[in-house]
Design a protein around this motif. Structure first.
Motif, mmCIF file in Angstrom:
data_model
loop_
_atom_site.group_PDB
_atom_site.id
_atom_site.type_symbol
_atom_site.label_atom_id
_atom_site.label_comp_id
_atom_site.label_asym_id
_atom_site.label_seq_id
_atom_site.Cartn_x
_atom_site.Cartn_y
_atom_site.Cartn_z
ATOM 1 N N ARG A 143 10.247 5.130 1.090
ATOM 2 C CA ARG A 143 11.165 3.995 1.263
ATOM 3 C C ARG A 143 10.649 3.014 2.307
ATOM 4 N NH1 ARG A 143 17.259 4.481 3.783
ATOM 5 N NH2 ARG A 143 17.783 2.257 3.728
ATOM 6 N N THR A 144 10.102 3.533 3.400
ATOM 7 C CA THR A 144 9.531 2.660 4.422
ATOM 8 C C THR A 144 8.342 1.885 3.880
ATOM 9 O OG1 THR A 144 10.231 4.227 6.129
ATOM 10 C CG2 THR A 144 8.555 2.609 6.739
ATOM 11 N N GLN A 145 7.469 2.562 3.147
ATOM 12 C CA GLN A 145 6.313 1.883 2.573
ATOM 13 C C GLN A 145 6.724 0.822 1.568
ATOM 14 O OE1 GLN A 145 3.958 5.075 0.999
ATOM 15 N NE2 GLN A 145 3.250 5.773 3.007
ATOM 16 N N VAL A 146 7.717 1.136 0.737
ATOM 17 C CA VAL A 146 8.185 0.169 -0.264
ATOM 18 C C VAL A 146 8.767 -1.064 0.419
ATOM 19 C CG1 VAL A 146 9.996 -0.202 -1.977
ATOM 20 C CG2 VAL A 146 8.532 1.796 -2.143
ATOM 21 N N THR A 147 9.539 -0.851 1.472
ATOM 22 C CA THR A 147 10.138 -1.985 2.176
ATOM 23 C C THR A 147 9.075 -2.901 2.766
ATOM 24 O OG1 THR A 147 12.079 -0.638 2.718
ATOM 25 C CG2 THR A 147 11.724 -2.632 4.016
ATOM 26 N N LEU A 148 8.074 -2.317 3.411
ATOM 27 C CA LEU A 148 7.030 -3.134 4.018
ATOM 28 C C LEU A 148 6.134 -3.783 2.958
ATOM 29 C CD1 LEU A 148 6.037 -0.999 7.114
ATOM 30 C CD2 LEU A 148 7.477 -3.013 7.009
ATOM 31 N N ILE A 149 5.901 -3.097 1.845
ATOM 32 C CA ILE A 149 5.113 -3.706 0.765
ATOM 33 C C ILE A 149 5.818 -4.936 0.222
ATOM 34 C CG2 ILE A 149 4.356 -3.358 -1.617
ATOM 35 C CD1 ILE A 149 3.621 -0.514 -0.867
ATOM 36 N N MET A 150 7.134 -4.831 0.036
ATOM 37 C CA MET A 150 7.890 -5.983 -0.447
ATOM 38 C C MET A 150 7.839 -7.142 0.536
ATOM 39 S SD MET A 150 8.906 -5.928 -3.438
ATOM 40 C CE MET A 150 9.667 -7.517 -3.143
ATOM 41 N N ARG A 151 7.866 -6.853 1.818
ATOM 42 C CA ARG A 151 7.777 -7.928 2.805
ATOM 43 C C ARG A 151 6.397 -8.582 2.777
ATOM 44 N NH1 ARG A 151 12.145 -7.994 6.176
ATOM 45 N NH2 ARG A 151 13.458 -6.124 6.191
#
Length: 384
Positions: free
Chosen positions: A123-131
């Motif tokens: 979830r953390t990786q997905v959030t930062l990838i989207m940013r």
């Protein structure tokens, strides 16, 4: 009449065709969503119907504006505006489609894996990838919009020639920002801290609520928010209670009198834990860990499945043990002795030499003087 009919046909036809294509696409996505409820992709793609319709409308108006022969004196300005709207809506659509794909992948991963730590990491990786994707698409869109102006195209060669010098100046000026940016990427893919982790930073206990490329937000137990640069977590030590397994061991201390019933306290601790739902049943223990001239320190070890439960277990054990000691063994509570020290009775030289009191440690009034009067005249012991 013809001058009025042509613009109406072109503009009205573009709008009607846009609405028709948008409605047909939305119906197809609805049917796909109903047919495959286990895949949230089709439902998430429907969130992009507004930028999708803007792209269609801007593209049709931009392509057919010359045929409308409307406001020919302002043809260049209107065409430029439609181009900017087309670029902006296309960037918006790309971000929505990327978000739908990434969210679908995360949902599928969360269903397949039951490990909360791995799910929070993804979830953390997905959030930062989207940013990162949003930032890159936004920069590209802004650059594309600027390049549509002739003045910026003419200045492109000189800007490219000075790009090296500008890059060095910008790197020096934005050193802290760039360090936070790279620290955010390191946190995302280095699995140092994740959204939902329980951490202790600068003496504050809380839960990681948000992670961006430049800052991190920690929600404390009293619902305060602490915003910190992400570079803090790559340059300073911090406690991560959710790293590995969330199970924890808690400590409870009491200061009691030397006459406190330690074995009875062990039995009572077990009874208290049996009545506490937050205790996970893994382990417990009670031992005397230290002494002072007036009290002794008793330590209890308890376990729980996470940080929230260990707090509940600790307060329940502390409260229950104090209540039990007050009701059943009040003499075990620490006391401040204000009685006068009793002088030892007259003794022979032999008694003084061996340090023994006659008549079974009785005082001069014929009764036992207790531990306080005995300690009043005994010299301090050394060794074992």
């Amino acid at each position: 009449m013809e001058n009025l009919l042509r613009p109406l046909i072109v503009v009205g036809g573009s709008l009607a065709l846009t609405l028709l294509i948008g409605w047909a696409t939305d119906r197809l996505l609805c049917k796909a969503d109903n047919r495959h409820p286990e895949t949230p992709l089709w439902g998430l793609l429907r969130r992009g119907r507004i930028p999708y319709q803007l792209v269609l409308c801007a593209a049709m108006l931009r392509g057919s504006y010359d045929e409308a022969e409307l406001q020919q004196d302002h043809e260049a300005g209107i065409g430029q505006t439609l181009t900017l709207v087309l670029i902006g809506s296309a960037a918006w659509l790309v971000i929505r489609i990327t978000a739908a794909i990434v969210e679908t992948s995360y949902s599928r991963y969360a269903r397949m894996h039951r490990d909360p730590a791995r799910v929070r990491r993804v979830r953390t990786q997905v959030t930062l990838i989207m940013r990162v994707v949003s930032a890159v698409v936004g920069v590209v869109a802004a650059a594309s919009m600027l390049l549509t102006f002739p003045a910026f195209r003419a200045a492109g060669a000189s800007l490219l020639a000075s790009a090296g010098i500008l890059g060095i100046v910008a790197g020096v000026a934005a050193q802290s920002t760039l360090s936070n940016l790279f620290a955010g990427l390191q946190i995302a893919f280095g699995d140092m801290v994740r959204i939902g982790d329980t951490v202790v930073v600068d003496g504050e206990w809380g839960t990681v609520e948000e992670i961006t490329l430049t800052f991190l937000t920690v929600r404390t137990w009293d619902e305060r928010r602490i915003t910190m640069p992400v570079s803090y977590f790559t340059s300073k030590p911090f406690e991560n209670w959710s790293r590995g397994t969330p199970q924890m061991t808690g400590i409870v201390f009491w200061h009691v009198d030397h006459a406190a019933p330690v074995q009875a306290m062990r039995d009572k601790l077990k009874d208290i834990l049996r009545e506490c739902p937050a205790w996970d049943g893994r382990a417990y223990g009670l031992d005397v860990t230290d002494t002072t001239p007036n009290t002794m320190q008793v330590r209890a070890l308890v376990t729980a499945k996470d940080a929230d439960d260990i707090w509940t277990v600790r307060v329940k054990v502390r409260e229950g043990m104090i209540r039990w000691l007050t009701e059943e063994h009040p003499y075990a509570l620490p006391r401040v002795n204000t009685a006068d020290a009793l002088l030892p009775p007259s003794r022979t030289n032999g008694d003084r030499s061996n340090g023994n009191r006659p008549n079974g440690d009785r005082s001069h009034d014929g009764s036992r003087d207790g531990a306080v009067s005995r300690r009043a005249y005994e010299p301090p012991r050394t060794g074992r």
